[in-house]
Design a protein around this motif. Structure first.
Motif, PDB file in Angstrom:
ATOM      1  N   PHE A   6       2.427  -2.010 -19.339  1.00 38.18           N
ATOM      2  CA  PHE A   6       3.545  -1.181 -18.911  1.00 38.18           C
ATOM      3  C   PHE A   6       4.867  -1.830 -19.275  1.00 38.18           C
ATOM      4  CE2 PHE A   6       1.002   1.203 -15.663  1.00 38.18           C
ATOM      5  CZ  PHE A   6       1.177   2.400 -16.312  1.00 38.18           C
ATOM      6  N   LEU A  81       3.497   8.460  -9.778  1.00 34.11           N
ATOM      7  CA  LEU A  81       2.415   7.915  -8.945  1.00 34.11           C
ATOM      8  C   LEU A  81       3.010   7.278  -7.697  1.00 34.11           C
ATOM      9  CD1 LEU A  81      -0.113   6.185 -11.373  1.00 34.11           C
ATOM     10  CD2 LEU A  81      -0.128   8.481 -10.433  1.00 34.11           C
ATOM     11  N   LEU A  84       4.254   9.850  -5.425  1.00 33.14           N
ATOM     12  CA  LEU A  84       3.130  10.481  -4.742  1.00 33.14           C
ATOM     13  C   LEU A  84       2.667   9.623  -3.574  1.00 33.14           C
ATOM     14  CD1 LEU A  84       0.977  12.777  -4.829  1.00 33.14           C
ATOM     15  CD2 LEU A  84      -0.436  11.222  -6.173  1.00 33.14           C
ATOM     16  N   ALA A  85       2.553   8.333  -3.829  1.00 39.58           N
ATOM     17  CA  ALA A  85       2.104   7.431  -2.772  1.00 39.58           C
ATOM     18  C   ALA A  85       3.090   7.441  -1.612  1.00 39.58           C
ATOM     19  CB  ALA A  85       1.952   6.021  -3.332  1.00 39.58           C
ATOM     20  N   ARG A  89       2.324   8.798   2.249  1.00 42.89           N
ATOM     21  CA  ARG A  89       2.152   7.655   3.126  1.00 42.89           C
ATOM     22  C   ARG A  89       2.342   8.077   4.584  1.00 42.89           C
ATOM     23  NH1 ARG A  89       5.966   3.796   0.988  1.00 42.89           N
ATOM     24  NH2 ARG A  89       4.494   3.968  -0.731  1.00 42.89           N
ATOM     25  N   ARG A  95      -6.611  17.186   2.027  1.00 43.58           N
ATOM     26  CA  ARG A  95      -7.730  17.933   2.564  1.00 43.58           C
ATOM     27  C   ARG A  95      -8.239  17.272   3.842  1.00 43.58           C
ATOM     28  NH1 ARG A  95     -12.431  16.603  -1.058  1.00 43.58           N
ATOM     29  NH2 ARG A  95     -11.950  14.714   0.110  1.00 43.58           N
ATOM     30  N   THR A 276     -14.804   3.284   9.214  1.00 41.67           N
ATOM     31  CA  THR A 276     -14.271   2.705   7.969  1.00 41.67           C
ATOM     32  C   THR A 276     -13.193   3.588   7.350  1.00 41.67           C
ATOM     33  OG1 THR A 276     -15.987   3.792   6.644  1.00 41.67           O
ATOM     34  CG2 THR A 276     -16.449   1.561   7.420  1.00 41.67           C
ATOM     35  N   PRO A 278      -9.982   4.873   6.370  1.00 37.94           N
ATOM     36  CA  PRO A 278      -8.636   4.306   6.484  1.00 37.94           C
ATOM     37  C   PRO A 278      -7.627   5.283   7.091  1.00 37.94           C
ATOM     38  CG  PRO A 278      -9.159   4.814   4.204  1.00 37.94           C
ATOM     39  CD  PRO A 278     -10.408   5.050   4.990  1.00 37.94           C
TER      40      PRO A 278
ATOM     41  N   LEU B   4       3.424  -2.035 -11.164  1.00 37.93           N
ATOM     42  CA  LEU B   4       2.111  -1.509 -11.532  1.00 37.93           C
ATOM     43  C   LEU B   4       1.710  -2.022 -12.904  1.00 37.93           C
ATOM     44  CD1 LEU B   4       1.870   2.209 -10.432  1.00 37.93           C
ATOM     45  CD2 LEU B   4       1.043   0.146  -9.340  1.00 37.93           C
ATOM     46  N   LEU B  46       1.174   0.467  -3.928  1.00 38.02           N
ATOM     47  CA  LEU B  46       1.376   1.866  -3.581  1.00 38.02           C
ATOM     48  C   LEU B  46       1.512   2.024  -2.072  1.00 38.02           C
ATOM     49  CD1 LEU B  46      -1.196   3.519  -5.995  1.00 38.02           C
ATOM     50  CD2 LEU B  46       1.277   3.394  -6.224  1.00 38.02           C
ATOM     51  N   ASN B  47       1.230   0.933  -1.382  1.00 40.40           N
ATOM     52  CA  ASN B  47       1.295   0.986   0.079  1.00 40.40           C
ATOM     53  C   ASN B  47       0.422   2.131   0.605  1.00 40.40           C
ATOM     54  OD1 ASN B  47       1.975   0.372   2.643  1.00 40.40           O
ATOM     55  ND2 ASN B  47       4.060   1.156   2.532  1.00 40.40           N
ATOM     56  N   ALA B  48      -0.759   2.205   0.060  1.00 40.86           N
ATOM     57  CA  ALA B  48      -1.687   3.249   0.480  1.00 40.86           C
ATOM     58  C   ALA B  48      -3.104   2.765   0.204  1.00 40.86           C
ATOM     59  CB  ALA B  48      -1.430   4.541  -0.287  1.00 40.86           C
ATOM     60  N   ILE B  49      -4.003   3.167   1.038  1.00 37.29           N
ATOM     61  CA  ILE B  49      -5.394   2.764   0.839  1.00 37.29           C
ATOM     62  C   ILE B  49      -6.076   3.757  -0.082  1.00 37.29           C
ATOM     63  CG2 ILE B  49      -7.579   2.346   1.989  1.00 37.29           C
ATOM     64  CD1 ILE B  49      -6.086   1.375   4.374  1.00 37.29           C
ATOM     65  N   PHE B  51      -9.438   3.254  -1.386  1.00 38.94           N
ATOM     66  CA  PHE B  51     -10.881   3.317  -1.220  1.00 38.94           C
ATOM     67  C   PHE B  51     -11.246   3.042   0.231  1.00 38.94           C
ATOM     68  CE2 PHE B  51     -10.267   2.269  -5.656  1.00 38.94           C
ATOM     69  CZ  PHE B  51     -11.134   3.143  -6.281  1.00 38.94           C
ATOM     70  N   GLU B  52     -12.247   3.736   0.648  1.00 39.88           N
ATOM     71  CA  GLU B  52     -12.799   3.480   1.970  1.00 39.88           C
ATOM     72  C   GLU B  52     -14.014   2.598   1.752  1.00 39.88           C
ATOM     73  OE1 GLU B  52     -13.633   7.065   4.041  1.00 39.88           O
ATOM     74  OE2 GLU B  52     -15.117   6.094   5.323  1.00 39.88           O
ATOM     75  N   ARG B  53     -13.926   1.361   2.222  1.00 32.08           N
ATOM     76  CA  ARG B  53     -15.027   0.431   2.016  1.00 32.08           C
ATOM     77  C   ARG B  53     -16.033   0.596   3.136  1.00 32.08           C
ATOM     78  NH1 ARG B  53      -9.927  -0.610  -0.314  1.00 32.08           N
ATOM     79  NH2 ARG B  53      -9.882  -2.598  -1.445  1.00 32.08           N
ATOM     80  N   THR B  61     -10.514   7.593  -0.996  1.00 30.60           N
ATOM     81  CA  THR B  61      -9.843   8.336   0.067  1.00 30.60           C
ATOM     82  C   THR B  61      -9.268   9.619  -0.521  1.00 30.60           C
ATOM     83  OG1 THR B  61      -7.743   7.272  -0.376  1.00 30.60           O
ATOM     84  CG2 THR B  61      -9.192   6.198   1.212  1.00 30.60           C
ATOM     85  N   VAL B  62      -8.746  10.447   0.353  1.00 27.38           N
ATOM     86  CA  VAL B  62      -8.134  11.687  -0.136  1.00 27.38           C
ATOM     87  C   VAL B  62      -7.024  11.365  -1.127  1.00 27.38           C
ATOM     88  CG1 VAL B  62      -6.835  13.722   0.522  1.00 27.38           C
ATOM     89  CG2 VAL B  62      -8.713  12.936   1.952  1.00 27.38           C
ATOM     90  N   PHE B  63      -6.194  10.398  -0.739  1.00 32.38           N
ATOM     91  CA  PHE B  63      -5.112  10.030  -1.641  1.00 32.38           C
ATOM     92  C   PHE B  63      -5.662   9.420  -2.928  1.00 32.38           C
ATOM     93  CE2 PHE B  63      -2.142   6.638  -3.003  1.00 32.38           C
ATOM     94  CZ  PHE B  63      -1.231   7.477  -3.600  1.00 32.38           C
ATOM     95  N   GLU B  65      -8.329  10.131  -4.417  1.00 33.33           N
ATOM     96  CA  GLU B  65      -8.786  11.203  -5.298  1.00 33.33           C
ATOM     97  C   GLU B  65      -7.616  11.827  -6.039  1.00 33.33           C
ATOM     98  OE1 GLU B  65     -11.152  14.298  -3.574  1.00 33.33           O
ATOM     99  OE2 GLU B  65     -12.597  12.847  -2.786  1.00 33.33           O
ATOM    100  N   ALA B  66      -6.569  12.107  -5.290  1.00 27.83           N
ATOM    101  CA  ALA B  66      -5.392  12.696  -5.928  1.00 27.83           C
ATOM    102  C   ALA B  66      -4.875  11.758  -7.017  1.00 27.83           C
ATOM    103  CB  ALA B  66      -4.303  12.947  -4.888  1.00 27.83           C
ATOM    104  N   LEU B  67      -4.882  10.474  -6.703  1.00 27.47           N
ATOM    105  CA  LEU B  67      -4.380   9.500  -7.667  1.00 27.47           C
ATOM    106  C   LEU B  67      -5.274   9.443  -8.898  1.00 27.47           C
ATOM    107  CD1 LEU B  67      -1.979   7.454  -7.479  1.00 27.47           C
ATOM    108  CD2 LEU B  67      -3.728   5.709  -7.218  1.00 27.47           C
TER     109      LEU B  67
END
Lengths: 300, 300
Positions: A6, A81, A84-85, A89, A95, A276, A278, B4, B46-49, B51-53, B61-63, B65-67
DNA sequence: GTTCATCATAAGAACAGGTTATTGCTGTCA
DNA sequence: TGACAGCAATAACCTGTTCTTATGATGAAC
């Protein structure tokens, strides 16, 4: 061979814009040699010359121009991106797939959806109505995000919060209206109509009567509370009904409602989700909204 | 705070696809901890989670997926950059802005363009017809990529290659057809019609006659060779014409053509471009094509 | 309870990418 | 024409990032 970066694209964009290594470097807050090296690197990666270094000016090559257009789009997409985040947030967006058992859904769902739509506009709400066991499975599989069921569920992997508690009332033919309310022992002697296997409400009713679920029973199980009440109205027996269902289910049927004496049967309704997940905090807030929706404000 | 990285996005895409840190890391040819760290880093950026581990599964996560949708587009766009570079590496593509002086353009341009279109299909050819001085300026300013002019230009910042040499012939009224061909001295006594100031061909003609350009002359300058020939046909004087123009310009006009005795006047046509232009090799090939186009194959 | 699978964390090593200093080239000006 | 100024490329060095391997933690399965 290293990959594109980047940084390189951002530096490239800056240089394309300023057409001057020194100023472009300043715009990127780096030194001029750093920029030179990165541009050179980028040119090697792409195996193409991007800038024509004249004695007194730096100019994009034809290919560089073509590249600049695309790079601009890419960098803007990347910036988006982050937007969006940032946007998603704060509030829960996207959904929300929520499951709910059949002995709750008809009575609470309208209020829940109405309130959620109000407090979380833009939230795409999906509803799945099925038995507790299936809901738990779908929850752990990630096919739904939360479920409204009767507690306790006691799945260690699931979080649960209470929403409300409600009593069960006795429903018997209207002709029995005056008769004394049976206690648990007397109930065992009566013809108790129940939901089919799998409904937790069936198990709760049986449990109240001290009847073990495994015990064989004649095939009179209904698939919905509505059917149960209809059967009672037809004089086929008696049944239990959660309070929330009374108004809807007995509105047009001639049956008698009676409260039990203590110990009154009851169930606790709650919301569950993967611990789990988040979105836990958000789901907790969702549960507050749901509780608010189904527990009418005290002022009324 | 760091920015990023493409790596992070690629790792993210891999993990979104495999839903398994180990396998995703293998797909990226890195170790699992490296992937973990980078994903964590990305989530912090991104200050967002994302993946849900779960204990046994990793889920977007929903976000997330969007990402993932957007990231996929971005990465594909970046891949296309490399494709674009690879495609334009071999052959000259895009735009070629070529300048050409007025005393050459009408006679050579059709052949040049025809041949270039044949050998470089898809090349977007722009033509600019103006005087040598302006062409040189536009060349150094980067407004055109190459120019076809009379050599020498002697600009140290410009590359030049020869394309052809051609003689100048004398054009005089048809009534003079039988007369002896004047030499340079005799020419000075005749009424020599010339192009207006700025045309290099004017200077070349004057030079042949040993007349200094600065010398005052009556205002009979024409703006094109066509006009010159017309003027000769009208009996206003004589003029010189480069060979390549003879056929076209004298086709419908009653004038007499005569070759000079040695030393014959002539000019050298060449192609020039900035020697800083990274497309130098390509331009050299272009010049070969042009030379081929204007020097008819010997076989005919 | 033990073992397996899986992700997170830690510590050291390798490397990318930055800095300042310097070189080299070119065009400008006295 | 020769000194100078502007500008990009290069060199040498330094630092922070990002790998690797080793290890810890946790939940699931047997």
């Amino acid at each position: 061979m290293m990959n594109l970066t980047f940084k390189q694209l951002r530096y490239f964009e800056a240089l394309a814009h300023h057409a001057h290594f020194g100023r472009a470097a300043a715009a990127c807050s780096i030194s001029q040699p750093a920029l030179s090296v990165q541009i050179k690197e980028l040119e090697q990666q792409l195996n193409a010359i991007l800038f024509e270094r004249g004695a007194r000016q730096v100019r994009l090559t034809v290919f560089g121009e073509a590249l600049a257009l695309r790079v601009r789009d890419i960098l803007r997409s990347v910036d988006e991106l982050e937007d969006l985040a940032r946007a998603s947030r704060d509030r829960l967006v996207g959904r929300l797939r929520i499951g709910i058992i059949p002995t709750i859904a008809p009575y609470l769902l309208p209020a829940i959806i109405k309130e959620l739509s109000r407090t979380h506009p833009g939230l795409d709400i999906h509803v799945r109505e099925t038995l507790t066991q299936k809901l738990i499975q779908e929850l752990t599989d990630g096919r739904i995000d939360a479920a409204v069921v009767a507690l306790p569920v006691s799945e260690p992997s699931l979080n649960e919060v209470q929403l409300l508690s409600e009593k069960f009332v006795l429903v018997r033919p209207a002709t029995d209206a005056g008769k004394p309310v049976p206690d648990r022992a007397a109930l065992q002697e009566m013809k108790l109509l129940l939901l089919e296997e799998g409904h937790c409400f069936r198990d709760q009713a049986l449990s109240f009567c001290n009847i073990r679920s495994a015990q064989p029973r004649e095939g009179l199980d209904a698939s919905s509370l509505t059917t149960l009440v209809q059967m009672v109205g037809a004089g086929m027996g008696v049944t239990l009904l959660p309070e929330m269902a009374v108004e809807v289910e007995t509105r047009s049927t001639e049956v008698a409602i009676a409260s039990f004496k203590d110990p009154q049967p009851s169930r606790t309704i709650g919301m569950i989700w993967r611990n789990t997940n988040p979105l836990g905090r958000e789901l907790l807030r969702i549960s507050d909204v749901v509780r608010e929706a189904i527990n009418p404000p005290r002022s009324r």
